[in-house]
Motif scaffolding. Structure first.
Motif, PDB file in Angstrom:
ATOM      1  N   UNK A   1       0.796  -1.234   0.000  1.00  0.00           N
ATOM      2  CA  UNK A   1       0.000   0.000   0.000  1.00  0.00           C
ATOM      3  C   UNK A   1       0.823   1.276   0.000  1.00  0.00           C
ATOM      4  N   UNK A   2       2.105   1.188   0.369  1.00  0.00           N
ATOM      5  CA  UNK A   2       2.938   2.381   0.397  1.00  0.00           C
ATOM      6  C   UNK A   2       3.484   2.791  -0.953  1.00  0.00           C
ATOM      7  N   UNK A   3       3.204   1.999  -2.001  1.00  0.00           N
ATOM      8  CA  UNK A   3       3.649   2.356  -3.354  1.00  0.00           C
ATOM      9  C   UNK A   3       2.481   3.015  -4.078  1.00  0.00           C
TER      10      UNK A   3
ATOM     11  N   UNK B   1       8.416   3.481   3.012  1.00  0.00           N
ATOM     12  CA  UNK B   1       8.117   2.065   3.193  1.00  0.00           C
ATOM     13  C   UNK B   1       7.003   1.636   2.246  1.00  0.00           C
ATOM     14  N   UNK B   2       7.149   0.431   1.699  1.00  0.00           N
ATOM     15  CA  UNK B   2       6.119  -0.108   0.811  1.00  0.00           C
ATOM     16  C   UNK B   2       5.030  -0.834   1.581  1.00  0.00           C
ATOM     17  N   UNK B   3       5.389  -1.432   2.741  1.00  0.00           N
ATOM     18  CA  UNK B   3       4.457  -2.300   3.430  1.00  0.00           C
ATOM     19  C   UNK B   3       4.293  -3.616   2.681  1.00  0.00           C
ATOM     20  N   UNK B   4       3.688  -4.584   3.335  1.00  0.00           N
ATOM     21  CA  UNK B   4       3.432  -5.884   2.707  1.00  0.00           C
ATOM     22  C   UNK B   4       2.299  -6.557   3.472  1.00  0.00           C
ATOM     23  N   UNK B   5       1.094  -6.442   2.945  1.00  0.00           N
ATOM     24  CA  UNK B   5      -0.072  -6.974   3.652  1.00  0.00           C
ATOM     25  C   UNK B   5      -0.032  -8.494   3.768  1.00  0.00           C
ATOM     26  N   UNK B   6       0.693  -9.156   2.878  1.00  0.00           N
ATOM     27  CA  UNK B   6       0.783 -10.616   2.968  1.00  0.00           C
ATOM     28  C   UNK B   6       1.606 -11.060   4.173  1.00  0.00           C
TER      29      UNK B   6
ATOM     30  N   UNK C   1       1.642  -9.018   7.072  1.00  0.00           N
ATOM     31  CA  UNK C   1       1.134  -8.282   8.220  1.00  0.00           C
ATOM     32  C   UNK C   1       1.670  -6.881   8.400  1.00  0.00           C
ATOM     33  N   UNK C   2       2.429  -6.370   7.433  1.00  0.00           N
ATOM     34  CA  UNK C   2       2.979  -5.017   7.539  1.00  0.00           C
ATOM     35  C   UNK C   2       2.029  -4.046   6.844  1.00  0.00           C
ATOM     36  N   UNK C   3       1.114  -3.469   7.621  1.00  0.00           N
ATOM     37  CA  UNK C   3       0.116  -2.571   7.028  1.00  0.00           C
ATOM     38  C   UNK C   3       0.411  -1.097   7.279  1.00  0.00           C
TER      39      UNK C   3
ATOM     40  N   UNK D   1      -1.490   4.577   8.295  1.00  0.00           N
ATOM     41  CA  UNK D   1      -2.902   4.396   8.643  1.00  0.00           C
ATOM     42  C   UNK D   1      -3.362   5.461   9.645  1.00  0.00           C
ATOM     43  N   UNK D   2      -2.494   5.800  10.578  1.00  0.00           N
ATOM     44  CA  UNK D   2      -2.857   6.835  11.546  1.00  0.00           C
ATOM     45  C   UNK D   2      -3.082   8.170  10.853  1.00  0.00           C
TER      46      UNK D   2
END
Length: 303
Positions: free
Chosen positions: A185-187, A254-259, A261-263, A268-269
């Motif tokens: 989600x960060x991309x 950061x790109x994050x990786x929902x697969x 658990x890095x959301x 989000x805040x």
């Protein structure tokens, strides 16, 4: 290779690079082109000081054809930006869609006629850097570059962070990149021309660096009020000249990786705080995102 984001390289059948990860530095101004032209050119000069003049070697002429960018071309572009009422300026390291360095500017006269037809129009300025620049020079240097480029601009909003670069509208690319849009989600999926007509003074969405100007910052109660609502470790809110602020979400983009658990909790805040101003594209179109998934992508940090 960075642990903060994936390495993405998509090639066409002939071997050309058509899609990659990179950094976008994007600024939106709720002012007519004539009011911001000089500031835009100062920002372009700041970019060139950071990346070197050799980073941009081609430009699109008035017939929409790529031309080598020599001294005459630079002179013509400078005159176009400073002397005309607006228009498109597009420069890149190479004509290939996967060019690592590029610059786009969509300037327009925000007069009564324009705003009666497109009431949310803004002037939009976007730059690109390869992630290799970030890895070579470090996150602090990229943040310094962004601040220097933003300094002359009367931005109502802006952002700096990871994004997909390349031929997002080329046949077959969307199918290859679509799974990354929600997994990381960060991309960002950049769409500068559309945003220039539709964004207005709303919030595009969280990014590593988020610039907030007026009236958006004032509606939030100012930098101090915003700072009091952001508590995730590593998030900072810094006031900058011109009644603006920059929100920094950690040291690195950061790109994050929902697969896994890095959301991206800091992202989000910020999204929750900014939700009342969150942009929704009324036309529902984004490169690489299906029409029916556009709203879900825009709310990826909220739902």
């Amino acid at each position: 290779m960075s642990t903060h984001y994936p390495r993405i390289r998509v090639h066409a059948n002939d071997g050309r690079l058509v899609l990659r990860e990179g950094l976008s530095l994007t600024f939106f101004m709720r002012r007519s082109h004539a009011e911001v032209a000089q500031a835009v050119w100062l920002s372009v000069e700041a970019y060139l000081r950071s990346v070197g003049p050799q980073a941009l070697c081609w430009y699109i002429d008035d017939e929409s054809e790529w031309q080598p960018l020599d001294a005459r071309g630079w002179s013509s572009l400078r005159h176009k930006v400073l002397s005309q009422r607006g228009g498109l300026t597009n420069l890149a390291h190479s004509p290939d869609s996967g060019a690592a360095y590029s610059l786009e500017y969509f300037g327009k006269p925000l007069d009564e006629r324009t705003l009666s037809l497109r009431p949310r129009a803004v002037c939009a300025l976007g730059f690109r850097l390869p992630t290799e620049f970030l890895e070579e020079h470090g996150h602090s240097r990229v943040r310094e570059v962004a601040l220097e480029m933003a300094a002359p601009l009367p931005v109502c909003s802006g952002y700096v962070g990871l994004s997909f670069h390349g031929g997002l509208d080329l046949l077959g690319v969307s199918e290859k990149i679509a799974p990354f849009c929600f997994r990381h989600p960060g991309i960002d999926v950049p769409n500068l021309e559309t945003l220039g007509w539709e964004l207005g003074t709303r919030f595009r969405g969280p990014s590593w660096l988020t610039f907030l100007g007026q009236p958006l910052l004032g509606e939030l109660g100012g930098a101090k009020a915003l700072r009091s609502r952001l508590h995730v470790s590593g998030t900072t809110v810094q006031e900058i000249k011109g009644d603006r602020a920059i929100v920094t979400l950690g040291e690195w983009p950061e790109a994050g990786d929902t697969e896994h658990g890095d959301n991206l909790p800091a992202y989000r805040e910020l999204a929750r705080v900014m939700e009342p101003w969150l942009f929704h594209n009324p036309r529902g179109f984004m490169p690489c995102v299906r029409h029916e998934d556009t709203l879900r992508w825009e709310r990826r940090f909220l739902d």
